[in-house]
Design an enzyme around this catalytic site. Sequence first.
Site, PDB file in Angstrom:
ATOM      1  N   TRP A 100       0.836  -1.208   0.000  1.00 56.92           N
ATOM      2  CA  TRP A 100       0.000   0.000   0.000  1.00 56.92           C
ATOM      3  C   TRP A 100       0.866   1.251   0.000  1.00 56.92           C
ATOM      4  O   TRP A 100       0.541   2.249  -0.649  1.00 56.92           O
ATOM      5  CB  TRP A 100      -0.983  -0.029   1.168  1.00 56.92           C
ATOM      6  CG  TRP A 100      -1.930  -1.182   1.007  1.00 56.92           C
ATOM      7  CD1 TRP A 100      -1.882  -2.376   1.670  1.00 56.92           C
ATOM      8  CD2 TRP A 100      -3.000  -1.285   0.052  1.00 56.92           C
ATOM      9  NE1 TRP A 100      -2.869  -3.205   1.194  1.00 56.92           N
ATOM     10  CE2 TRP A 100      -3.570  -2.573   0.207  1.00 56.92           C
ATOM     11  CE3 TRP A 100      -3.534  -0.422  -0.909  1.00 56.92           C
ATOM     12  CZ2 TRP A 100      -4.636  -3.012  -0.558  1.00 56.92           C
ATOM     13  CZ3 TRP A 100      -4.601  -0.853  -1.677  1.00 56.92           C
ATOM     14  CH2 TRP A 100      -5.143  -2.134  -1.507  1.00 56.92           C
ATOM     15  N   ASP A 168      -1.619   7.105   6.099  1.00 59.63           N
ATOM     16  CA  ASP A 168      -2.703   6.191   5.726  1.00 59.63           C
ATOM     17  C   ASP A 168      -2.905   5.245   6.907  1.00 59.63           C
ATOM     18  O   ASP A 168      -2.045   4.407   7.185  1.00 59.63           O
ATOM     19  CB  ASP A 168      -2.299   5.427   4.462  1.00 59.63           C
ATOM     20  CG  ASP A 168      -3.267   4.290   4.131  1.00 59.63           C
ATOM     21  OD1 ASP A 168      -4.316   4.174   4.790  1.00 59.63           O
ATOM     22  OD2 ASP A 168      -2.957   3.517   3.192  1.00 59.63           O
ATOM     23  N   LYS A 192     -12.318  -1.365   7.741  1.00 53.70           N
ATOM     24  CA  LYS A 192     -11.688  -2.181   8.782  1.00 53.70           C
ATOM     25  C   LYS A 192     -12.401  -1.866  10.105  1.00 53.70           C
ATOM     26  O   LYS A 192     -13.330  -2.551  10.461  1.00 53.70           O
ATOM     27  CB  LYS A 192     -10.195  -1.894   8.889  1.00 53.70           C
ATOM     28  CG  LYS A 192      -9.479  -1.743   7.561  1.00 53.70           C
ATOM     29  CD  LYS A 192      -9.244  -3.041   6.820  1.00 53.70           C
ATOM     30  CE  LYS A 192      -8.416  -2.765   5.570  1.00 53.70           C
ATOM     31  NZ  LYS A 192      -8.206  -3.940   4.740  1.00 53.70           N
TER      32      LYS A 192
END
Lengths: 361, 361
Positions: A100, A168, A192
Amino acid sequence: MSKKHNFGAGPCILPQEVFEEASKAVLDFNGLSILEISHRSEDFVQIMEEAQQLVKDALNVPEGYSVLFLQGGASLGFLISAMNLSGSNKKAAYVNTGAWAKKAIKEGKNADLEVDVIASSEDKNYNYIPKGYSIDESYDFVHFTSNNTIYGTQIKEFPQTSVPKVCDMSSDIFSREINVADFDIIYAGAQKNLGPAGTALFIVKDSILGNSSHSNIPTYLNLKTHQEKGSMFNTPPVFAVYCSMLNLRHLMANGGVAGAAERNKAKAELLYNEIDSNPLFEGTCAVEDRSEMNVTFVLKDDSLNDEFNALWNEAGIVGLKGHRSVGGFRASMYNALKIDSVQHLVNLMKEFATKHAGTPA
Amino acid sequence: MSKKHNFGAGPCILPQEVFEEASKAVLDFNGLSILEISHRSEDFVQIMEEAQQLVKDALNVPEGYSVLFLQGGASLGFLISAMNLSGSNKKAAYVNTGAWAKKAIKEGKNADLEVDVIASSEDKNYNYIPKGYSIDESYDFVHFTSNNTIYGTQIKEFPQTSVPKVCDMSSDIFSREINVADFDIIYAGAQKNLGPAGTALFIVKDSILGNSSHSNIPTYLNLKTHQEKGSMFNTPPVFAVYCSMLNLRHLMANGGVAGAAERNKAKAELLYNEIDSNPLFEGTCAVEDRSEMNVTFVLKDDSLNDEFNALWNEAGIVGLKGHRSVGGFRASMYNALKIDSVQHLVNLMKEFATKHAGTPA
């Protein structure tokens, strides 16, 4: 209904109470379905405002920060954060801690920035968090990925620097206490610990808005657009915001982020202790960098994989298969996963070890 | 539950059957909540594929086109369509038929294009559709807004041209038959005739992908990214796609787009006939350009507004207030609105006229 034990990496488990209330609202929310109400209605304006306030309450967001619910996930967040923090040097630092982070780096370049990767753990398949690097003051910002879902690592302490920080936090926001004031932008895909897939949270320092050096930020990608309109510039993802609000209410009613952090610590200890003491298994990450959200581990003898996979599958566990780039197993243990589910997994691991006692490790 | 008559402009009414099935899936979809399933699970891959196929079936999408479910609404679609259709001349034509068209024009410029507004109805507060304009062959593309939600106009026939066409069909897609092959890109926010807010549909001609002249399309904004990954480049808005699939199933089981078009025509005729014959009311748009989705009308004597507002409010109608830029009333009559609801409104208008018989018009 015998619920499964959902260890999936995301979209992932949310509290059962959230599912129940959301299900009712799909049928009837003040006489309409929540899916057919106008985002300009009093009902939805209240939902959006409460969701924003709950984020502020949960994370002790200081004055001078705005909370926004956008779309496009962290994948669009990579671009949005870089464009909005583009400064006079048009140069950004990134810490590469996994897949990511690499995507974030790519979008930094797509935001017309010169991008330096100032630290990386790519040399060891991202199984640790780089430390001890320096951050030159000439950077417009430095970008972190707080938790690396695929590899199972987590930044425990962010480096001190005068360079603006952006992070992030998709896979660990609301799982532990953070100091929002340390960051200029925090962003996170909801799916999440926040809500269902379909919205992305931005927490942004108001003073950076409108100061980007990017020549031409498109309207949707400009955080100022959304901040000025209270996150209602265009039709927001009504249902995803509503479920996020329900989930945040549930979080606050259960001890807030501090309560969640305590429960997450207990779950992580339970599973890591088993991994470290069970003769068949081993963890994949540097011990000090282990994530409390995503626990990655393997069987020392991978010829046993199929048998263990069959065992947990039959025992009502879902989502335990490791990401293909790490292999083995990954137990994602987001806020809503109960410690009973972790105990269930630990019991299976013990049972598996007993069965294979004497199997050469 | 006595359901309200939902004439809201969007997010708006969907079929009751969709609400019922979606509500169940939030509690239990093959043993998990639909909100907690992985987008990589077999269950969701099937949902995405069925949703894409249903769009193709409903609109007779020809070979060589891809169907994508993205995020960011039409507001991000303005930018995405312009960036992806940027051609060798970096010059685009736009038809300005209202507030949304104006926003599209702005993002065309933000996509680094030279933008010409080749036709506009701004001179009359967008109460008609411009016609008879010519489209120079030097344009990379020409952009239309098929239906203007705020003003109540609708393009009945798109001009013939060899210039590639792109159309924002947010508020009338699936309401009438269209020829997809006439367009290089069709895009639409879901929250009218497709599904709940939170996803945007793109139907894109494969041959344009990867041919953009834009110097630096960010990854999420490049339709090629999404087409190559089957609309699963990043976590899609799972629930919004699922509800869209349910709604498309319902559409196909009820005569498809042709069936919906017939019902929409009947609803529009019923209400426009009342507007034209009732002494108290009048329509706001050129008759030949009247939208079948959003019917805009006013009381000739606007001192009666409060009384009429009270009447429909008490009669279980929601969402009939006109947009502030037009005033009066707007009856949005998307696919899921039953003709009984339109008849209910017409009866109220008749009742109101009877009560005020003799009131000077």
